[in-house]
Design an enzyme around this catalytic site. Structure first.
Site, mmCIF file in Angstrom:
data_model
loop_
_atom_site.group_PDB
_atom_site.id
_atom_site.type_symbol
_atom_site.label_atom_id
_atom_site.label_comp_id
_atom_site.label_asym_id
_atom_site.label_seq_id
_atom_site.Cartn_x
_atom_site.Cartn_y
_atom_site.Cartn_z
ATOM 1 N N HIS A 108 0.840 -1.203 0.000
ATOM 2 C CA HIS A 108 0.000 0.000 0.000
ATOM 3 C C HIS A 108 0.880 1.260 0.000
ATOM 4 O O HIS A 108 2.046 1.207 0.398
ATOM 5 C CB HIS A 108 -0.924 0.001 1.214
ATOM 6 N N GLU A 110 0.974 3.910 1.846
ATOM 7 C CA GLU A 110 1.490 4.323 3.158
ATOM 8 C C GLU A 110 2.707 3.473 3.547
ATOM 9 O O GLU A 110 3.689 3.972 4.098
ATOM 10 C CB GLU A 110 0.398 4.156 4.235
ATOM 11 N N CYS A 135 -6.533 2.553 4.736
ATOM 12 C CA CYS A 135 -7.322 1.351 5.041
ATOM 13 C C CYS A 135 -6.944 0.856 6.442
ATOM 14 O O CYS A 135 -5.952 1.286 7.019
ATOM 15 C CB CYS A 135 -7.064 0.274 3.993
ATOM 16 N N CYS A 138 -3.336 -0.397 6.854
ATOM 17 C CA CYS A 138 -2.290 0.622 6.954
ATOM 18 C C CYS A 138 -2.326 1.327 8.302
ATOM 19 O O CYS A 138 -1.284 1.716 8.828
ATOM 20 C CB CYS A 138 -2.420 1.642 5.831
#
Ligand SMILES: [Zn+2]
Length: 317
Positions: A108, A110, A135, A138
């Site tokens: 992801h 992040e 999400c 994360c």
């Protein structure tokens, strides 16, 4: 966010920094604090606003053949103690998906920005800007950071349809109330803290030594499966990745995902993953990174065979 080209993304940032930004991104997606300070002076904006404005540029690094959903993230490192500027460096990140592999191998945005910062020597973050709400995975990944309770904020680009604000700024507990993290397992500190595990191999091979160095700086407090990956490209450049474990286990990031992230963010945007050699160094414990590393490598570079090097703890430690 949908796909735009590098030039389309750069055309949307202030003209005064476009040329410099293009030159920096030819090398890597990291902007030094001294450059940031000069840009803020020139543009008359604050660091938060600059990070939000640069997000579409970070998103062009996304490799999303499955979702087509381009996430850009930008991490702000800590100010350097011996520096005259009080900003930290900026590290871009973007999401990655792998055709032919389970979705759980996805990286992801992040995670990507945090990894880019960590592998450049950062020991904590001041802020993380993103163009889509983080999400749950994360939020849990970020909660592992040692500095997460020290004024770390998430800058979330606002959805124009819903808000007049350009972005919102909130601390992580706003996104993750009643969190479960390292302290619940009796751990002090967390991800990104400087560590050296004292692992050794008898190899003198430069790719093995790079993977060993990454393993020595990896974060695996729960299983002690210290692990690092090194990938060599066709130009002889070596990119490393460190295992980043998580108190909740699933949001752990494998050293292969970490190395691919670092490679993605430290070549020019959307460069080929021209991997010629790949090494995994690990201390095998109750778990191993080997099957995952081989699986992901086979998706990207089917002709490259992973070199697996078990490491031992130094007798001096
Ligand atoms: Zn996420």
């Amino acid at each position: 966010m949908t796909h735009v080209t590098l030039e389309q993304a750069i055309a949307k940032v202030p003209l005064a920094i476009q040329s410099e930004l293009r030159t920096i991104l030819d090398q890597h997606a990291v902007i030094d604090s001294s450059v940031i300070t000069s840009w803020l002076d020139r543009l008359g904006i604050d660091i938060d606003t600059l990070m939000i404005e640069l997000l579409p540029v970070a998103a062009i690094y996304a490799r999303v053949p499955i979702s087509n959903f381009y996430v850009g993230a930008i991490a702000l490192g800590k100010p350097k103690s011996n520096s005259e500027v009080d900003s930290g460096n900026l590290y871009f990140g973007a999401n990655m998906e792998f055709v032919g592999q389970a979705l759980s191998f996805s990286v992801h945005g992040e995670q990507s920005a945090t990894t880019n910062a960590w592998l450049h020597g950062e020991t904590g973050l001041q802020a993380l800007a993103i163009n889509a709400a983080p999400c749950g995975y994360c939020r849990q990944f970020l909660y592992e950071m040692a500095t997460v309770n020290q004024d770390f904020v998430i800058l979330l680009k606002a959805n124009k349809a819903q808000s007049e604000q350009t972005y919102t700024s909130n601390i992580l507990p706003y996104f993750l109330p009643e969190a479960f993290g390292p302290a619940d397992l009796g751990l002090k500190g967390g991800l990104m803290e400087t560590v050296f595990h004292g692992l050794e191999t008898c190899s003198t091979d430069d790719v093995v030594l790079a993977a060993l160095s990454a393993a020595n700086q990896s974060y695996a407090p729960y299983t002690k499966n210290f692990a690092g990956v090194a990938l060599k490209d066709s130009h002889g450049n070596i990119f490393t990745g460190r295992y980043a474990e998580n108190a909740a286990y699933n949001p752990s990031m494998s050293p292969m995902e970490s190395a691919l992230t670092y490679m993605n963010m430290n070549k020019s945007p959307q460069s080929l993953f021209d991997i010629c050699d790949a090494v995994l160094v690990e201390v095998e414990t109750t778990i191993s990174q080997r099957p995952v590393t081989e699986a992901v490598l086979s998706s990207i570079s089917p002709r490259v065979v992973l070199r697996y090097v078990p490491a031992t703890l130094s007798s001096n430690k």
